[in-house]
Design a protein around this motif. Sequence first.
Motif, PDB file in Angstrom:
ATOM      1  N   ASP A   1       0.622  -1.278  -0.148  1.00 48.52           N
ATOM      2  CA  ASP A   1       0.103  -0.052  -0.077  1.00 48.52           C
ATOM      3  C   ASP A   1       0.840   1.336  -0.052  1.00 48.52           C
ATOM      4  O   ASP A   1       0.649   2.329   0.784  1.00 48.52           O
ATOM      5  N   SER A   2       1.860   1.458  -0.855  1.00 49.90           N
ATOM      6  CA  SER A   2       2.731   2.391  -1.143  1.00 49.90           C
ATOM      7  C   SER A   2       2.082   3.428  -1.955  1.00 49.90           C
ATOM      8  O   SER A   2       1.727   2.844  -3.229  1.00 49.90           O
ATOM      9  N   TRP A   3       1.975   4.744  -1.809  1.00 51.22           N
ATOM     10  CA  TRP A   3       1.499   5.797  -2.615  1.00 51.22           C
ATOM     11  C   TRP A   3       2.685   6.540  -3.243  1.00 51.22           C
ATOM     12  O   TRP A   3       3.516   7.008  -2.324  1.00 51.22           O
ATOM     13  N   GLY A   4       2.387   6.721  -4.501  1.00 53.35           N
ATOM     14  CA  GLY A   4       3.448   7.860  -5.078  1.00 53.35           C
ATOM     15  C   GLY A   4       2.764   9.236  -5.313  1.00 53.35           C
ATOM     16  O   GLY A   4       1.349   9.152  -5.056  1.00 53.35           O
ATOM     17  N   GLN A   5       3.666  10.129  -5.515  1.00 57.27           N
ATOM     18  CA  GLN A   5       3.147  11.330  -5.693  1.00 57.27           C
ATOM     19  C   GLN A   5       2.181  11.509  -7.124  1.00 57.27           C
ATOM     20  O   GLN A   5       2.772  10.492  -7.946  1.00 57.27           O
ATOM     21  N   GLY A   6       1.525  12.221  -7.144  1.00 58.29           N
ATOM     22  CA  GLY A   6       0.565  12.219  -8.455  1.00 58.29           C
ATOM     23  C   GLY A   6       1.191  12.837  -9.523  1.00 58.29           C
ATOM     24  O   GLY A   6       1.853  13.738  -9.287  1.00 58.29           O
ATOM     25  N   THR A   7       0.358  12.613 -10.711  1.00 54.40           N
ATOM     26  CA  THR A   7       0.927  13.426 -11.831  1.00 54.40           C
ATOM     27  C   THR A   7      -0.212  13.786 -12.563  1.00 54.40           C
ATOM     28  O   THR A   7      -1.219  13.159 -12.631  1.00 54.40           O
ATOM     29  N   LEU A   8      -0.418  14.952 -13.192  1.00 51.18           N
ATOM     30  CA  LEU A   8      -1.389  15.882 -13.743  1.00 51.18           C
ATOM     31  C   LEU A   8      -1.878  15.256 -14.908  1.00 51.18           C
ATOM     32  O   LEU A   8      -0.698  15.631 -15.899  1.00 51.18           O
ATOM     33  N   VAL A   9      -3.031  14.981 -15.263  1.00 56.74           N
ATOM     34  CA  VAL A   9      -3.639  14.800 -16.589  1.00 56.74           C
ATOM     35  C   VAL A   9      -4.667  15.822 -17.064  1.00 56.74           C
ATOM     36  O   VAL A   9      -5.511  15.770 -16.169  1.00 56.74           O
ATOM     37  N   THR A  10      -4.404  16.620 -18.033  1.00 61.31           N
ATOM     38  CA  THR A  10      -5.508  17.498 -18.328  1.00 61.31           C
ATOM     39  C   THR A  10      -5.875  17.125 -19.627  1.00 61.31           C
ATOM     40  O   THR A  10      -4.922  17.179 -20.592  1.00 61.31           O
TER      41      THR A  10
END
Length: 120
Positions: free
Chosen positions: A108-117
């Motif tokens: 359950d390791s989360w990465g920082q997000g990447t924005l998709v527009t």
Amino acid sequence: VQLQASGGGLVQPGGSLRLSCAASENIFSINAVGWYRQAPWKQRESVASIGSSGNVYYSDSVKGRFTISKDASSKKAYLQMNNLKPEDTGVYYCNADWTSLSYARHFDSWGQGTLVTVSS
């Protein structure tokens, strides 16, 4: 060790992007992986996942357009997104179970997000 998602950006409707999820340091393996997204003012939702044995899941909203995969040699996971729609806009996060070089399992390791527009 942190997970890092990358590959987001601005794309026109109908376009494609490929997101990647990788560990910040060398690891032994990346196991089960899930991609999630959070649109503005909405809750985070599951988009796709792939299990340790390769079984995959897609939400109905992306089925037939997105493909999740993982590569054992590079220890990365990917989300290929085709025929993108404006409603696909959001911050995409990866979540993974992985094994360190000392063979410790991490869940359950989360990465920082990447924005998709997706916009014209």
